[in-house]
Scaffold this motif. Structure first.
Motif, PDB file in Angstrom:
ATOM      1  N   ASP A  76       0.607  -0.894   0.195  1.00  0.00           N
ATOM      2  CA  ASP A  76      -0.282  -0.066  -0.188  1.00  0.00           C
ATOM      3  C   ASP A  76       0.894   1.041   0.440  1.00  0.00           C
ATOM      4  N   ILE A  77       0.501   2.362  -1.099  1.00  0.00           N
ATOM      5  CA  ILE A  77       1.086   3.810  -0.722  1.00  0.00           C
ATOM      6  C   ILE A  77       0.729   4.586   0.831  1.00  0.00           C
ATOM      7  N   ASN A  78      -0.001   3.536   1.552  1.00  0.00           N
ATOM      8  CA  ASN A  78      -0.272   5.190   2.720  1.00  0.00           C
ATOM      9  C   ASN A  78       0.415   3.714   3.854  1.00  0.00           C
ATOM     10  N   LYS A  79       1.366   4.428   4.650  1.00  0.00           N
ATOM     11  CA  LYS A  79       1.596   4.260   5.670  1.00  0.00           C
ATOM     12  C   LYS A  79       0.652   3.300   6.710  1.00  0.00           C
ATOM     13  N   HIS A  80       0.037   4.388   6.699  1.00  0.00           N
ATOM     14  CA  HIS A  80      -0.962   4.059   7.683  1.00  0.00           C
ATOM     15  C   HIS A  80      -1.632   2.774   7.551  1.00  0.00           C
ATOM     16  N   ALA A  81      -2.745   2.461   6.207  1.00  0.00           N
ATOM     17  CA  ALA A  81      -2.650   1.782   5.969  1.00  0.00           C
ATOM     18  C   ALA A  81      -2.110   0.293   6.051  1.00  0.00           C
ATOM     19  N   THR A  82       0.169  -0.176   5.774  1.00  0.00           N
ATOM     20  CA  THR A  82       0.076  -1.294   6.034  1.00  0.00           C
ATOM     21  C   THR A  82       0.472  -1.318   7.287  1.00  0.00           C
ATOM     22  N   ARG A  83       0.454  -0.463   8.934  1.00  0.00           N
ATOM     23  CA  ARG A  83       0.051  -0.684   9.494  1.00  0.00           C
ATOM     24  C   ARG A  83      -0.864  -1.484  10.046  1.00  0.00           C
ATOM     25  N   CYS A  84      -2.327  -0.903   9.631  1.00  0.00           N
ATOM     26  CA  CYS A  84      -3.478  -1.239   9.579  1.00  0.00           C
ATOM     27  C   CYS A  84      -3.467  -2.611   9.426  1.00  0.00           C
ATOM     28  N   LEU A  96       0.732 -11.688   7.691  1.00  0.00           N
ATOM     29  CA  LEU A  96       0.392 -10.940   7.415  1.00  0.00           C
ATOM     30  C   LEU A  96       1.746  -9.930   6.854  1.00  0.00           C
ATOM     31  N   ASP A  97       2.635 -10.072   5.691  1.00  0.00           N
ATOM     32  CA  ASP A  97       4.070  -8.913   5.767  1.00  0.00           C
ATOM     33  C   ASP A  97       3.431  -7.873   4.241  1.00  0.00           C
ATOM     34  N   PRO A  98       3.184  -6.640   5.035  1.00  0.00           N
ATOM     35  CA  PRO A  98       3.038  -5.351   4.674  1.00  0.00           C
ATOM     36  C   PRO A  98       4.116  -4.560   3.957  1.00  0.00           C
ATOM     37  N   VAL A  99       4.444  -4.266   2.843  1.00  0.00           N
ATOM     38  CA  VAL A  99       4.855  -3.379   2.356  1.00  0.00           C
ATOM     39  C   VAL A  99       4.725  -1.885   2.032  1.00  0.00           C
ATOM     40  N   THR A 100       4.877  -0.906   2.035  1.00  0.00           N
ATOM     41  CA  THR A 100       4.967   0.356   2.011  1.00  0.00           C
ATOM     42  C   THR A 100       5.623   0.991   0.225  1.00  0.00           C
ATOM     43  N   CYS A 101       5.009   1.024  -0.148  1.00  0.00           N
ATOM     44  CA  CYS A 101       5.044   0.774  -1.754  1.00  0.00           C
ATOM     45  C   CYS A 101       4.153   1.659  -2.652  1.00  0.00           C
ATOM     46  N   SER A 102       4.538   1.856  -4.316  1.00  0.00           N
ATOM     47  CA  SER A 102       3.630   2.441  -5.011  1.00  0.00           C
ATOM     48  C   SER A 102       4.047   1.541  -6.078  1.00  0.00           C
ATOM     49  N   LEU A 103       2.240   0.848  -5.786  1.00  0.00           N
ATOM     50  CA  LEU A 103       2.512  -0.522  -6.658  1.00  0.00           C
ATOM     51  C   LEU A 103       2.670  -1.658  -6.026  1.00  0.00           C
ATOM     52  N   THR A 104       3.134  -2.225  -7.396  1.00  0.00           N
ATOM     53  CA  THR A 104       4.048  -3.523  -7.214  1.00  0.00           C
ATOM     54  C   THR A 104       6.019  -3.332  -8.296  1.00  0.00           C
ATOM     55  N   ARG A 105       5.775  -2.231  -8.489  1.00  0.00           N
ATOM     56  CA  ARG A 105       7.300  -2.198  -9.483  1.00  0.00           C
ATOM     57  C   ARG A 105       8.591  -2.321  -8.256  1.00  0.00           C
ATOM     58  N   PRO A 106       8.429  -1.842  -7.292  1.00  0.00           N
ATOM     59  CA  PRO A 106       9.865  -3.029  -6.239  1.00  0.00           C
ATOM     60  C   PRO A 106       9.518  -3.879  -5.949  1.00  0.00           C
ATOM     61  N   LEU A 107       8.453  -5.037  -6.172  1.00  0.00           N
ATOM     62  CA  LEU A 107       8.656  -5.766  -5.951  1.00  0.00           C
ATOM     63  C   LEU A 107       8.750  -6.861  -7.446  1.00  0.00           C
ATOM     64  N   SER A 108       8.118  -6.190  -8.329  1.00  0.00           N
ATOM     65  CA  SER A 108       8.147  -6.686 -10.256  1.00  0.00           C
ATOM     66  C   SER A 108       9.531  -7.863 -10.676  1.00  0.00           C
ATOM     67  N   SER A 109      10.541  -7.606  -9.707  1.00  0.00           N
ATOM     68  CA  SER A 109      11.772  -7.934  -9.609  1.00  0.00           C
ATOM     69  C   SER A 109      12.365  -9.222  -9.502  1.00  0.00           C
TER      70      SER A 109
END
Length: 220
Positions: A76-84, A96-109
């Protein structure tokens, strides 16, 4: 019936900053429950929810599949959302393993052709481009609904990565609004990426007509 995840830990402040589960959320839960037996048979290893918000959907998927063999990644792009999301997992005894990032680009590779279940309830409400861009840059609750032109600007950013993310047996579940031109989405994903699709469930919710589309790879 599989019970809806317990969200009683979320405070009023949380729900002012994070999308409160609504009709679109519950329709996605219904779609997953409808396919629960097939999902269990697949024994997915990596599940990824883009835009997890409260964490309700991933926690529900965790109740379907169990914790023993599945990894539940949530962005989620929202830090509060990843905490929730993290708190919702703990409340429902699902890791659950949340990551604060924009969409999936940092994870795609790192997740190339590795995701067995991909979930996306996007910001699908049609707005002007500036409003959608501002909402994404602000990384606040507006980013959960402001979808830009035809409600598709943010969705299109993820659609370009879906084929790269999905494993050979992967399933992608997308929440869409009828005004998003669902036939065009389906034909584009087939023609450009070879992903077939099916409407799993659809429902009118007030003025909105919502659908859950499932995409999978075509058989060789």
């Amino acid at each position: 019936m599989i019970p809806t995840p317990d969200l009683s830990h979320l405070t009023r402040d949380d729900l002012e900053q994070v999308y409160d589960p609504a009709e679109d959320t519950f329709l996605l839960l219904d779609a997953l429950e409808q396919e629960a037996e097939e999902l269990r048979k697949e024994r997915p290893l990596i599940c990824l929810e883009v835009g997890s918000g409260s964490g309700c959907v991933s926690a529900f998927l965790g109740r379907i599949l169990g914790q023993s063999s599945s990894l539940y990644l949530c962005t989620d792009i929202n830090k509060h959302a990843t905490r929730c999301t993290l708190a919702t997992g703990k409340q429902n005894k699902i890791t659950l393993d949340p990551v604060t990032c924009s969409l999936t680009r940092p994870l795609s590779s790192r997740l190339r052709h590795a995701v067995d279940i991909l979930l996306f309830n996007p910001p699908y409400v049609p707005t002007d481009t500036g409003e959608a861009s501002s909402a994404q840059n602000s990384a606040n609750i507006a980013g959960s609904w402001a979808g830009g032109t035809d409600g598709m600007e943010i969705t299109n950013l993820l659609l370009r990565d879906v084929e790269c993310l999905l494993s050979p047996r992967g399933r992608f579940y997308l929440v869409a609004l009828k005004q998003n031109d669902v036939p065009s989405i389906r034909s584009r994903m087939l023609e450009e990426f070879g992903l077939t699709s099916q409407i799993v469930i659809e429902r009118r919710a007030g003025k909105e007509f919502l659908l859950i589309i499932r995409f999978t790879r075509t058989s060789p």
